[in-house]
Design a protein around this motif. Structure first.
Motif, PDB file in Angstrom:
ATOM      1  N   CYS A   1      18.963  32.425  40.809  1.00 41.69           N
ATOM      2  CA  CYS A   1      20.383  32.554  41.120  1.00 41.69           C
ATOM      3  C   CYS A   1      20.545  32.319  42.611  1.00 41.69           C
ATOM      4  CB  CYS A   1      20.893  33.926  40.723  1.00 41.69           C
ATOM      5  SG  CYS A   1      22.586  34.276  41.249  1.00 41.69           S
ATOM      6  N   ALA A   2      21.088  31.165  42.959  1.00 44.48           N
ATOM      7  CA  ALA A   2      21.318  30.813  44.354  1.00 44.48           C
ATOM      8  C   ALA A   2      22.722  31.253  44.757  1.00 44.48           C
ATOM      9  CB  ALA A   2      21.161  29.313  44.546  1.00 44.48           C
TER      10      ALA A   2
ATOM     11  N   ASN B   1      21.473  39.408  52.278  1.00 46.86           N
ATOM     12  CA  ASN B   1      20.535  40.527  52.401  1.00 46.86           C
ATOM     13  C   ASN B   1      21.222  41.881  52.593  1.00 46.86           C
ATOM     14  OD1 ASN B   1      21.344  40.297  55.024  1.00 46.86           O
ATOM     15  ND2 ASN B   1      19.352  39.715  55.846  1.00 46.86           N
ATOM     16  N   ARG B   2      22.547  41.912  52.477  1.00 45.43           N
ATOM     17  CA  ARG B   2      23.261  43.181  52.567  1.00 45.43           C
ATOM     18  C   ARG B   2      23.604  43.751  51.189  1.00 45.43           C
ATOM     19  NH1 ARG B   2      27.765  41.870  57.303  1.00 45.43           N
ATOM     20  NH2 ARG B   2      26.269  41.438  58.971  1.00 45.43           N
TER      21      ARG B   2
ATOM     22  N   ALA C   1      15.427  34.600  52.561  1.00 44.41           N
ATOM     23  CA  ALA C   1      15.460  33.356  53.335  1.00 44.41           C
ATOM     24  C   ALA C   1      16.134  32.240  52.561  1.00 44.41           C
ATOM     25  CB  ALA C   1      14.049  32.953  53.722  1.00 44.41           C
ATOM     26  N   ARG C   2      16.054  32.312  51.244  1.00 48.47           N
ATOM     27  CA  ARG C   2      16.658  31.288  50.384  1.00 48.47           C
ATOM     28  C   ARG C   2      17.960  31.763  49.736  1.00 48.47           C
ATOM     29  NH1 ARG C   2      12.929  27.201  49.152  1.00 48.47           N
ATOM     30  NH2 ARG C   2      10.791  27.672  49.819  1.00 48.47           N
TER      31      ARG C   2
END
Length: 129
Positions: free
Chosen positions: A22-23, A30-31, A75-76
């Motif tokens: 899931c992009a 990251n929150r 990161a992705r």
């Protein structure tokens, strides 16, 4: 705007494996806690797994515990669901979703669809017997 795009679904035989991805975009990934849900025809959407915003804590439905693994790559901006030992009853459309509250620590709500404010379009997983 916030977008979530699932991929990786397909047709697999019982006992096989799939990895869903899931992009995400449009939100500081990251929150937020991320969740996976699924919905079979005629059924309500049900919780599968969640991973908290730090990636340190994961949660699973009893029906998939020990077979599925949720992970995230900040990161992705991507969350994954590794599914092993698939069963015909795992057949459903799988959706990823992002928590509505950043840095949420309210564990009790993570299994509820109402905790999440953005959803992907879903990816079909079919397990043949």
């Amino acid at each position: 705007q916030v977008q979530l795009v699932e991929s990786g679904g397909g047709l697999v035989q019982a006992g096989g494996s799939l990895r869903l991805s899931c992009a995400t975009s449009g939100r500081t990934f990251n929150r937020y806690t991320m969740g996976w849900f699924r919905q079979a025809p005629g059924n309500k959407r049900e919780f599968v797994a969640a991973i908290n915003w730090s990636g340190r804590t994961t949660y699973y439905a009893d029906s998939v515990k020990g077979r599925f693994t949720i992970s995230r790559d900040d990161a992705r901006n991507t969350v994954y669901l590794q599914m092993n030992g698939l069963k015909p009853e795992d057949t459903a459309v799988y959706y990823c979703a992002t928590d509505s509250i950043p840095f949420s620590t309210v564990v009790a709500n993570l299994r509820s669809v109402t905790e999440y404010d953005y959803w992907g379009q879903g990816t079909q997983v079919t397990v043949s017997s």
